[in-house]
Design a protein around this motif. Structure first.
Motif, PDB file in Angstrom:
ATOM      1  N   HIS A  17      53.890  32.283  36.296  1.00  0.00           N
ATOM      2  CA  HIS A  17      54.165  30.671  35.804  1.00  0.00           C
ATOM      3  C   HIS A  17      52.761  29.706  36.315  1.00  0.00           C
ATOM      4  O   HIS A  17      52.322  29.944  35.383  1.00  0.00           O
ATOM      5  CB  HIS A  17      56.229  30.296  36.503  1.00  0.00           C
ATOM      6  N   PRO A  18      52.406  30.291  37.313  1.00  0.00           N
ATOM      7  CA  PRO A  18      51.309  29.026  37.841  1.00  0.00           C
ATOM      8  C   PRO A  18      50.284  29.590  37.686  1.00  0.00           C
ATOM      9  O   PRO A  18      49.071  29.300  37.780  1.00  0.00           O
ATOM     10  CB  PRO A  18      51.275  29.467  39.750  1.00  0.00           C
ATOM     11  N   LYS A  19      50.011  31.142  37.145  1.00  0.00           N
ATOM     12  CA  LYS A  19      48.764  31.807  36.953  1.00  0.00           C
ATOM     13  C   LYS A  19      48.834  31.728  35.041  1.00  0.00           C
ATOM     14  O   LYS A  19      47.932  31.729  34.746  1.00  0.00           O
ATOM     15  CB  LYS A  19      49.097  33.471  37.039  1.00  0.00           C
ATOM     16  N   ALA A  54      46.636  42.550  40.225  1.00  0.00           N
ATOM     17  CA  ALA A  54      46.033  43.395  39.453  1.00  0.00           C
ATOM     18  C   ALA A  54      45.127  42.618  38.178  1.00  0.00           C
ATOM     19  O   ALA A  54      44.583  41.801  37.684  1.00  0.00           O
ATOM     20  CB  ALA A  54      46.589  44.275  38.743  1.00  0.00           C
ATOM     21  N   LEU A  55      46.213  41.657  37.907  1.00  0.00           N
ATOM     22  CA  LEU A  55      46.338  40.821  36.747  1.00  0.00           C
ATOM     23  C   LEU A  55      45.682  38.848  36.936  1.00  0.00           C
ATOM     24  O   LEU A  55      44.789  38.817  36.188  1.00  0.00           O
ATOM     25  CB  LEU A  55      47.571  39.732  36.795  1.00  0.00           C
ATOM     26  N   ASP A  56      45.825  39.194  38.764  1.00  0.00           N
ATOM     27  CA  ASP A  56      44.712  38.019  39.316  1.00  0.00           C
ATOM     28  C   ASP A  56      43.280  38.786  39.317  1.00  0.00           C
ATOM     29  O   ASP A  56      42.042  37.740  38.934  1.00  0.00           O
ATOM     30  CB  ASP A  56      44.738  38.071  40.321  1.00  0.00           C
ATOM     31  N   GLN A  57      42.837  39.801  39.041  1.00  0.00           N
ATOM     32  CA  GLN A  57      41.612  40.497  39.578  1.00  0.00           C
ATOM     33  C   GLN A  57      40.578  41.276  38.728  1.00  0.00           C
ATOM     34  O   GLN A  57      39.969  40.936  38.494  1.00  0.00           O
ATOM     35  CB  GLN A  57      41.777  41.458  40.590  1.00  0.00           C
ATOM     36  N   ASP A  58      41.657  41.464  37.503  1.00  0.00           N
ATOM     37  CA  ASP A  58      40.921  41.891  36.362  1.00  0.00           C
ATOM     38  C   ASP A  58      41.188  41.255  34.907  1.00  0.00           C
ATOM     39  O   ASP A  58      42.243  40.749  33.903  1.00  0.00           O
ATOM     40  CB  ASP A  58      41.815  43.357  35.658  1.00  0.00           C
ATOM     41  N   LYS A  59      40.370  40.546  34.061  1.00  0.00           N
ATOM     42  CA  LYS A  59      40.748  39.628  33.222  1.00  0.00           C
ATOM     43  C   LYS A  59      41.252  40.035  31.311  1.00  0.00           C
ATOM     44  O   LYS A  59      41.885  40.030  31.138  1.00  0.00           O
ATOM     45  CB  LYS A  59      39.755  38.341  32.845  1.00  0.00           C
ATOM     46  N   ASP A  60      40.697  41.664  31.348  1.00  0.00           N
ATOM     47  CA  ASP A  60      40.786  42.215  30.881  1.00  0.00           C
ATOM     48  C   ASP A  60      42.146  42.484  30.158  1.00  0.00           C
ATOM     49  O   ASP A  60      43.545  42.740  29.559  1.00  0.00           O
ATOM     50  CB  ASP A  60      40.028  43.012  30.045  1.00  0.00           C
ATOM     51  N   LEU A  61      42.393  42.868  31.995  1.00  0.00           N
ATOM     52  CA  LEU A  61      44.235  43.343  31.798  1.00  0.00           C
ATOM     53  C   LEU A  61      44.825  42.162  31.724  1.00  0.00           C
ATOM     54  O   LEU A  61      46.403  42.472  30.800  1.00  0.00           O
ATOM     55  CB  LEU A  61      44.844  43.907  33.717  1.00  0.00           C
TER      56      LEU A  61
END
Ligand SMILES: C[S@@+](CC[C@H](N)C(=O)[O-])C[C@H]1O[C@@H](n2cnc3c(N)ncnc32)[C@H](O)[C@@H]1O
Length: 262
Positions: A17-19, A54-61
């Protein structure tokens, strides 16, 4: 406060949610859980904490996942019969009463729906004056909408004579002409949490609420009712009915078209 087990859906919902600004509590759990788990396993993630990291680190993902979750499949003139009803029954009556028409495409994806509205008005009601607001939660689809470049498959339900009139052939497809683009304003908006504008005469919200919980739908249709002018029309998708929502003051005027009481 109880600490949530990181293997649970509840943990994921709270962490995501916060992301994203997306509160998955408003969406049906079984469908969302299935989509999250299938996406994770297709990318080789075995648990929620690793995936969230991983969602935090990889914008494409992140973008691919958000797209997978929000499901932005669309088309010009999707469900052609409904567009025929709009053109032959709904718009003539709305235009008789009021100009300029204030229109909103809520959950517009990459723009095919609001551009179909603009094309319908320009093609069949050339004197009509109107504004179209088009909103979606996904910034990537809004970027695509603003570019306005579409592939052959987007036109599967479009009358062939419409294409050369309103699109220019470009590398990789067809681009919407400037006069149509100018008629639509795109904005990011979360239908579940953001404030709505008001005074609309026609509000299309189609194929958006399929995954919302009953409570979320009820809240949304209530807010839609407040946003419409008396006599204004709510245009829904093929699987969306407002059964049992008579308390919201909508009357069915044709399949998939509901009128706010005058
Ligand atoms: C299947 S598309 C429908 C597009 C178009 N209305 C149509 O019927 O062809 C659903 C769209 O709803 C958007 N959506 C999902 N949840 C949303 C929310 N909470 N707020 C705004 N848009 C949302 C998605 O990003 C997606 O672009």
């Amino acid at each position: 406060m109880a600490i949530l087990d990181t293997n649970t859906y509840e943990w994921f919902v709270k962490a995501f949610h916060p992301k994203s600004g997306l509160d998955l509590n408003f969406y049906k759990q079984n469908q969302m859980e299935r989509r999250i788990n299938s996406f994770m396993s297709s990318r080789g993630y075995k648990n929620y904490p690793d995936f969230i990291k991983a969602l935090d680190q990889d914008k494409d993902l992140y973008d691919a996942f958000f797209k997978h979750l929000t499901i932005n499949v669309t088309q010009f003139f999707r469900d052609t019969n409904q567009w025929k009803t709009l053109r032959e029954e709904i718009l003539p009556k709305l235009l008789e009463k009021k100009v300029p028409l204030k229109i909103w495409s809520a959950g517009c994806s990459s723009g095919q729906e609001p551009y179909s509205m603009a094309i319908t008005l320009m093609e069949y009601f050339p004197q009509a004056r109107f504004t179209i607001l088009a909103t979606d939660i996904d910034v990537n689809v809004l970027e695509q909408a603003k570019k306005g470049i579409y592939k052959e498959a987007d036109f599967a339900s479009t009358a062939p004579e419409i294409i050369p009139k309103y699109f220019t052939p470009v590398d990789g497809g067809y681009q919407i002409k400037e006069q149509v683009k100018r008629a639509v304003t795109f904005q990011k908006q979360n239908l579940l949490t953001d404030r709505f504008d008001s005074g609309f005469d026609l509000l299309a919200c189609r194929n958006v609420v399929i995954y919302f919980t009953e409570d979320a739908k009820d809240m949304l249709y209530r807010k839609f009712s407040d946003s419409l002018n008396p006599g204004g029309i709510l245009f829904t998708g093929s699987t969306e009915h407002l059964f049992g929502m008579s308390h919201l003051g909508f009357k069915l005027v044709s399949s998939f078209f509901y009128q706010k009481q005058l």
